[in-house]
Design an enzyme around this catalytic site. Structure first.
Site, PDB file in Angstrom:
ATOM      1  N   HIS B 163       0.898  -1.185   0.000  1.00 30.97           N
ATOM      2  CA  HIS B 163       0.000   0.000   0.000  1.00 30.97           C
ATOM      3  C   HIS B 163       0.913   1.205   0.000  1.00 30.97           C
ATOM      4  O   HIS B 163       1.248   1.729   1.067  1.00 30.97           O
ATOM      5  CB  HIS B 163      -0.793   0.067   1.305  1.00 30.97           C
ATOM      6  CG  HIS B 163      -1.995  -0.761   1.373  1.00 30.97           C
ATOM      7  ND1 HIS B 163      -3.182  -0.398   0.812  1.00 30.97           N
ATOM      8  CD2 HIS B 163      -2.216  -1.934   1.986  1.00 30.97           C
ATOM      9  CE1 HIS B 163      -4.094  -1.322   1.062  1.00 30.97           C
ATOM     10  NE2 HIS B 163      -3.536  -2.275   1.780  1.00 30.97           N
ATOM     11  N   ASN B 262      -8.361   5.150   3.327  1.00 25.88           N
ATOM     12  CA  ASN B 262      -6.933   5.183   3.012  1.00 25.88           C
ATOM     13  C   ASN B 262      -6.665   4.168   1.904  1.00 25.88           C
ATOM     14  O   ASN B 262      -6.872   2.987   2.110  1.00 25.88           O
ATOM     15  CB  ASN B 262      -6.137   4.832   4.281  1.00 25.88           C
ATOM     16  CG  ASN B 262      -4.656   4.637   4.008  1.00 25.88           C
ATOM     17  OD1 ASN B 262      -4.168   4.981   2.934  1.00 25.88           O
ATOM     18  ND2 ASN B 262      -3.938   4.077   4.966  1.00 25.88           N
ATOM     19  N   ASP B 289     -11.191  -3.988   0.030  1.00 23.15           N
ATOM     20  CA  ASP B 289     -10.489  -3.277   1.100  1.00 23.15           C
ATOM     21  C   ASP B 289     -11.382  -3.181   2.348  1.00 23.15           C
ATOM     22  O   ASP B 289     -11.409  -2.151   3.040  1.00 23.15           O
ATOM     23  CB  ASP B 289     -10.036  -1.891   0.633  1.00 23.15           C
ATOM     24  CG  ASP B 289      -8.852  -1.377   1.449  1.00 23.15           C
ATOM     25  OD1 ASP B 289      -8.197  -2.192   2.119  1.00 23.15           O
ATOM     26  OD2 ASP B 289      -8.595  -0.160   1.427  1.00 23.15           O
TER      27      ASP B 289
END
Lengths: 311, 406
Positions: B163, B262, B289
């Protein structure tokens, strides 16, 4: 009062109607006359209880609100985070609901986080006045600033205002930009580029890094406080270098061949944003701003409370 | 139009002419207008919060949410408490999820306690069944450490999931940097925070000749970087979170923390480039996610709220509603079934006679409203509640398990 006030809360300039702005100014005119009488108090908000909720340090905004509330005969409750249960882990909504359970009618809130007053408005029915939310908005400051300019220039149409200093961490800057533009003024921001948000020009403001050029351009200079306490990282090397580039002195003002109106939302760091001879000069309307602050806040409280009575 | 006969969890027959009578007395018939079937879907980035945060989600509720979203397999992230960083941690999840209707695969921690300093025991975790390694949302900031991690992962024949985000550029990741961050009074996180670290990871990966997958890219610039990198290396793949296709940073103006994710929601331009990336196969995977958060973590001031939203139940509907004019249904399904399994070196199920059933049933044209009552996750932090979608998962069939979504 012929026109009716539309807003239910004062969360920011962003969602304030132009008619409401005009109404606030008209109402402030009346209250300004009131507070210059020998007997400064009116009974308008008798039986209305207002809590001043300050989750962040403030002296002058809190005093200004408190005075406005008292001049309107409201019952006033002061709450500050340091003396509260917030440090014990109570949530914002719980804190406010507990206070409202004691039959409080309006909330004036300062909070360190952007959007806190809008968040609160989804959870409670009482009217909320945002007295500053993080680096977002400070609507009553913008109203009193615009009101003070208008008092000197008659109208805001095409008045050129430069806002100088830390734009990035300033709630005063954003509220001022939005309100001044709504009223027809032209706005420029000036300061070190590290303290100017990258996309601010998309709001229709000019960006200038040279204070001399900015002063040549403007009719009004609003000098923001350098808020060292809001800067988690360094955006300029030293205060000395900041003053070298952006400090406004009498000497500098004299290089401009017009009389610029100097404003400051306070508290001033004398010798930083402006020198003492500027702060105390007849170009400065800093103390008018303070006086108008009470009148503006009286107007806002009065209009929102009236909303409550008719709701 | 075909019929599929499944008996005792195994596909018996695929034919245009299967009648209930020909299958025996106790057969259950599933038939709906526009019903499609594909191999079971796979979600590449979910959090089941077990162990440690069972008040947000656990393996059972997480699997139920996955099943409702049409997923027959998921990869769970290691950011539990304790962090998944030993073989015991991997085995706990695998053992506890063994009898669930959804296959749960484990991504182990890349570094101990996800602190980015010391490598975790990748080899031992791999022996225990971990299929990939990641520092989840705590990127390894030290480039040297990331390089050694990539090299060591290659040594274990494992892929690293990244990420990318440089926190020194992004700040607290409150929202994307744009004119909207100016208007909403928050320090924005610029796309370059993602792109700078993505570029670093791509260079490190090229140097180490390892394999890296980026789980949830969000920016136009990232799509361009992946496109270039793929020309030079086969060890690069990329994914996005489904919700990135739907929202932009404008939504943050409500200060509703269900828009705090995020990476942050970016701009319309970024959104369109992500869709283009899906179309050109620069982006290989769409994931949920899935990040459950309890009310106490979400129903607070925006700046204090934790990041993330649940997504398993809405990932397909969200992605298909947005992309159905640009992608074919086959293209989309590939990105939520075949590609993630290929990237993780997992066996791809097949719809063939004699194979164990691993199927997702769905209706790509059904219009439906996603309501709170549909949520099977323990947490309700979704910005999609009361959203109308086109395309709906109907059920999953995994062996003997048949689980419907409604």
């Amino acid at each position: 009062m012929s026109a009716s006030f539309k807003a239910h809360h004062l969360l920011g300039i962003k969602d304030l109607h132009l008619d409401d702005i005009q109404l606030i100014f008209q109402t402030a005119d009346n209250f300004k006359e009131v507070i210059n009488r020998p007997i400064k108090k009116v009974p308008s908000l008798r039986d209305v209880t207002i809590v001043n909720l300050f989750f962040e340090n403030s002296t002058r905004t809190r005093i200004s609100f408190e005075l406005a509330e008292k001049r309107l005969s409201a019952d006033v409750l002061n709450f500050s985070a340091s003396a509260s249960s917030v440090s014990k882990g109570e949530t914002l909504v719980d804190t406010v609901k507990n206070i409202l359970a004691m039959k409080v009618d309006m909330v004036v809130m300062r909070h360190p986080m952007a959007g806190a007053s809008m968040f609160l408005s989804r959870h409670i029915h009482a009217q909320i006045i945002n007295a500053g939310d993080g680096t977002h908005e400070h609507p009553t400051q913008a109203l009193l600033d615009a009101y003070s300019i208008r008092e000197k220039t008659g109208s805001l149409k095409n008045v050129k205002v430069v806002i100088v200093g830390d734009i990035l961490h300033s709630r005063v800057a954003l509220s001022n930009i939005l309100l001044l533009q709504r009223l027809g003024a032209k706005v420029m921001v000036c300061g070190p580029l590290t303290l100017i948000p990258k996309y601010i020009e998309e709001l229709g403001v000019k960006v200038e890094t040279d204070i001399r050029k900015a002063l040549q351009w403007c009719d009004v200079a609003n000098m923001l406080r350098i808020q060292m306490e809001r800067q988690d990282i360094r955006y300029f090397p030293t205060l000395r270098e900041y003053i070298l580039q952006y400090g406004v002195s009498k000497q500098l003002l004299e290089t401009v061949n017009k009389k610029i109106i100097i404003m400051h939302p306070g508290p001033i760091n004398r010798g930083v944003e402006i020198t003492s001879d500027v702060a105390d000069s007849n170009q400065s309307i800093i103390l008018d701003q303070v006086e108008n602050g009470v009148a503006i806040r009286m107007a806002v409280l009065y209009l929102l409370a009236g909303k409550k009575a008719t709701a | 139009m075909v019929d599929i006969h499944i008996r005792k969890g195994v596909i018996q027959k695929i034919s245009k002419t299967i009648t209930p009578a020909s299958c025996g007395a106790d057969v259950k018939v599933i038939s709906k207008d526009g019903l499609h079937v594909s191999i079971g879907w796979f979600d590449m980035a979910a959090r089941f919060c077990d162990p440690g945060f069972e008040y947000k989600e656990d393996l059972i509720t997480g699997a139920a949410a996955a099943a409702a979203g049409g997923f027959t397999g998921v990869l769970v992230m290691p950011d539990t408490f304790p962090v998944v960083q030993t073989k015991a941690d991997v085995e706990y999840i695998l053992n506890k999820s063994k009898n669930l209707p959804v296959e749960v695969h484990v991504a182990g921690a890349l570094t101990q306690s996800l602190d980015g300093k010391d490598l975790a025991e990748l080899y031992d975790m791999k022996q225990a069944g971990a299929v990939a390694f990641t520092n989840s949302k705590k990127p390894v900031t030290d480039a040297g450490q990331m390089l050694r991690s990539l090299i060591y992962a290659r040594n274990c024949d494992s892929i690293i999931l990244s990420h990318p985000n440089d926190y020194s550029l992004s700040g607290k990741l409150l929202m994307n940097e744009s004119v909207n961050s100016v208007l909403y009074g928050m320090k924005g996180s610029p796309s370059i925070a993602e792109e700078v670290m993505l570029q670093r990871d791509l260079m490190l990966n090229a140097y180490s000749q390892s394999r890296i997958h980026f789980l949830t890219l969000s920016a136009s610039g990232s799509v361009a970087l992946i496109k270039e990198a793929k020309k030079k290396s086969e060890g690069v793949s990329a994914g996005i979170a489904a919700h990135q296709l739907w929202f932009t940073d404008e939504s943050v103006g409500s200060y509703d923390s269900n828009f705090k994710v995020n990476p942050p929601f970016r701009t319309e331009v970024d959104k369109l480039d992500l869709i283009k990336g899906l179309k050109n196969d620069v982006i290989d995977v769409i994931c949920s996610d899935h990040t459950p958060q309890d009310t106490e973590s979400k129903d607070v001031e925006y700046e204090s709220a934790k990041h993330g939203i649940i997504g398993l139940e809405t990932a397909f509907a969200c992605a298909w509603t947005v992309t159905r004019k640009q992608l074919t249904i086959e293209q989309l399904i590939e990105k939520i079934s075949v590609n993630p399994r290929n990237i993780l070196n997992l066996e791809v199920p097949a719809i063939e006679e004699g194979k164990k059933a691993n199927l997702t049933l769905f209706r790509p044209d059904e219009e439906w409203k996603f309501e709170e009552k549909h949520i099977r996750s323990k947490s309700k932090n979704s910005p999609f509640i009361n959203q109308v979608f086109t395309g709906r998962p109907v059920a999953i069939i995994t062996g003997n398990d048949f689980i419907t979504s409604d």
